[in-house]
Scaffold this motif. Structure first.
Motif, PDB file in Angstrom:
ATOM      1  N   ILE A   5       0.950  10.072  10.352  1.00 37.98           N
ATOM      2  CA  ILE A   5       2.108  10.266  11.231  1.00 37.98           C
ATOM      3  C   ILE A   5       2.679   8.964  11.774  1.00 37.98           C
ATOM      4  O   ILE A   5       3.717   8.976  12.419  1.00 37.98           O
ATOM      5  CB  ILE A   5       1.751  11.194  12.411  1.00 37.98           C
ATOM      6  N   SER A   6       2.006   7.841  11.525  1.00 39.75           N
ATOM      7  CA  SER A   6       2.570   6.568  11.977  1.00 39.75           C
ATOM      8  C   SER A   6       3.793   6.166  11.136  1.00 39.75           C
ATOM      9  O   SER A   6       4.575   5.323  11.546  1.00 39.75           O
ATOM     10  CB  SER A   6       1.519   5.451  11.927  1.00 39.75           C
TER      11      SER A   6
ATOM     12  N   ALA B  35       0.382   2.283   9.678  1.00 36.99           N
ATOM     13  CA  ALA B  35       0.843   2.240   8.285  1.00 36.99           C
ATOM     14  C   ALA B  35      -0.159   1.576   7.356  1.00 36.99           C
ATOM     15  O   ALA B  35       0.203   0.967   6.365  1.00 36.99           O
ATOM     16  CB  ALA B  35       2.191   1.537   8.189  1.00 36.99           C
ATOM     17  N   SER B  36      -1.427   1.700   7.668  1.00 38.66           N
ATOM     18  CA  SER B  36      -2.443   1.106   6.811  1.00 38.66           C
ATOM     19  C   SER B  36      -3.426   2.188   6.383  1.00 38.66           C
ATOM     20  O   SER B  36      -3.449   3.287   6.933  1.00 38.66           O
ATOM     21  CB  SER B  36      -3.184  -0.009   7.532  1.00 38.66           C
TER      22      SER B  36
ATOM     23  N   HIS C 168       0.825  -1.202   0.000  1.00 38.08           N
ATOM     24  CA  HIS C 168       0.000   0.000   0.000  1.00 38.08           C
ATOM     25  C   HIS C 168       0.864   1.259   0.000  1.00 38.08           C
ATOM     26  O   HIS C 168       0.636   2.180  -0.809  1.00 38.08           O
ATOM     27  CB  HIS C 168      -0.915   0.018   1.223  1.00 38.08           C
ATOM     28  N   LEU C 169       1.859   1.310   0.876  1.00 35.04           N
ATOM     29  CA  LEU C 169       2.706   2.498   0.971  1.00 35.04           C
ATOM     30  C   LEU C 169       3.514   2.712  -0.300  1.00 35.04           C
ATOM     31  O   LEU C 169       3.720   3.852  -0.733  1.00 35.04           O
ATOM     32  CB  LEU C 169       3.622   2.389   2.186  1.00 35.04           C
ATOM     33  N   GLN C 170       3.997   1.621  -0.899  1.00 30.06           N
ATOM     34  CA  GLN C 170       4.738   1.740  -2.149  1.00 30.06           C
ATOM     35  C   GLN C 170       3.843   2.266  -3.267  1.00 30.06           C
ATOM     36  O   GLN C 170       4.240   3.142  -4.040  1.00 30.06           O
ATOM     37  CB  GLN C 170       5.338   0.385  -2.539  1.00 30.06           C
ATOM     38  N   ASP C 171       2.620   1.721  -3.346  1.00 30.40           N
ATOM     39  CA  ASP C 171       1.694   2.134  -4.409  1.00 30.40           C
ATOM     40  C   ASP C 171       1.218   3.569  -4.214  1.00 30.40           C
ATOM     41  O   ASP C 171       1.204   4.365  -5.161  1.00 30.40           O
ATOM     42  CB  ASP C 171       0.480   1.190  -4.460  1.00 30.40           C
TER      43      ASP C 171
ATOM     44  N   LEU D 276      -1.100  12.023   3.523  1.00 32.51           N
ATOM     45  CA  LEU D 276      -1.968  11.935   2.349  1.00 32.51           C
ATOM     46  C   LEU D 276      -3.342  11.387   2.726  1.00 32.51           C
ATOM     47  O   LEU D 276      -3.435  10.415   3.478  1.00 32.51           O
ATOM     48  CB  LEU D 276      -1.321  11.037   1.290  1.00 32.51           C
ATOM     49  N   PHE D 277      -4.376  12.011   2.195  1.00 34.60           N
ATOM     50  CA  PHE D 277      -5.748  11.589   2.451  1.00 34.60           C
ATOM     51  C   PHE D 277      -6.483  11.413   1.125  1.00 34.60           C
ATOM     52  O   PHE D 277      -6.126  12.025   0.115  1.00 34.60           O
ATOM     53  CB  PHE D 277      -6.485  12.623   3.308  1.00 34.60           C
TER      54      PHE D 277
END
Length: 275
Positions: free
Chosen positions: A255-256, A166-167, A111-114, A265-266
């Protein structure tokens, strides 16, 4: 071949340290056959090889010292099988938990990479989204204090092994009725997407219906929604759509995983239908 072995020789046979053997002696788990009264040297018998091997294997299974002592106390087949079965069940449970944790971490990394590759910020796009389930306590948040307590309450309700950090499972709900009244900061409540409903009070679970959504990514804080919502509402009207449900504001990067405000990002998702 000799029977009496020095502590170093005996430790080498099982690839453990001499300090481990000294510790086992001190706690009464495995005593040497002889201690030289003059030198204090410990000596072991090769016949203790099997006992030391069993101790090492039981430690690898995660048994405590007390459990191992119990295992050696008046050993018999039935007792040994029962103890091993209990430990086997514990091991299977731990493996399952580790598998769940690994899957969760893998999903978060992807998810974070994408999401870090998103380049069209503040551009509005339309997408179809499948049905989802969330948990919420429907308590309004007005500030960071409210937000912290709301997130804590949601996490405590879940019975999951993997952490939520981180999700992209956190989010806020903006009520449709408030958007119609131009109240973009009123009655906002926090929610979590859920994966497993076990042990969750059904009264707190809400289904988010599948459908067409107008979406936008933006960088900023969770409170920076008003200007983006106004832009999206205007776009929806121009494209001959109407808002048909509550709006979701989903945390994508928070912030995690970063201290940099400019990296937060939202995503806003507004359910829409054609007139």
């Amino acid at each position: 071949m000799k029977d009496k072995l020095s502590i170093g020789e005996f430790a080498k046979l099982r690839n453990i340290t001499t300090e481990t053997l000294r510790h086992y002696d001190r706690i009464g788990l495995l005593k040497p056959i002889k201690i030289d009264p003059k030198t204090g040297y410990r000596y072991y018998s090769i016949l203790q090889y099997e006992e030391l091997g069993t101790i090492k294997e039981l430690r690898q299974l995660g048994m405590s010292i007390d459990e191992i002592k119990k295992y050696f106390n008046n050993r018999n087949l039935k007792q040994s099988v029962n103890i091993l079965e209990d430990k086997h069940n514990e091991l299977k449970k731990k493996i399952k938990e580790l598998q769940q944790l690994e899957e969760s971490i893998s999903e978060k990394i992807k998810h974070l990479q994408d999401i870090s590759k998103v380049s069209d910020l503040e551009g509005i796009f339309i997408k179809e989204i499948k049905e989802r389930e969330i948990i919420t306590f429907d308590k309004s948040i007005k500030n960071e204090i409210d937000l912290s307590y709301a997130c804590l309450q949601l996490e405590n309700e879940l019975k999951e092994i993997a952490p939520i950090v981180a999700s992209n499972r956190y989010g806020a709900i903006i009520k449709q009725k408030d958007i119609g009244l131009n109240k973009y900061l009123e009655s906002v409540v926090m929610f979590l997407f859920i994966k497993d409903k076990d042990n969750i009070d059904e009264n707190h679970i809400i289904k988010i219906p599948k459908g067409t959504y107008a979406c936008m990514y933006y960088k900023g804080s969770i409170w920076d929604r008003e200007v983006h919502l106004k832009k999206m509402i205007e776009y929806i009207g121009e494209k001959a759509y109407r808002v048909c449900g509550d709006i979701l504001q989903i945390v994508q990067i928070d912030i995690s995983v970063t201290d940099k405000k400019e990296e937060e990002l939202f995503e806003i998702q507004i359910p829409i239908k054609k007139y």
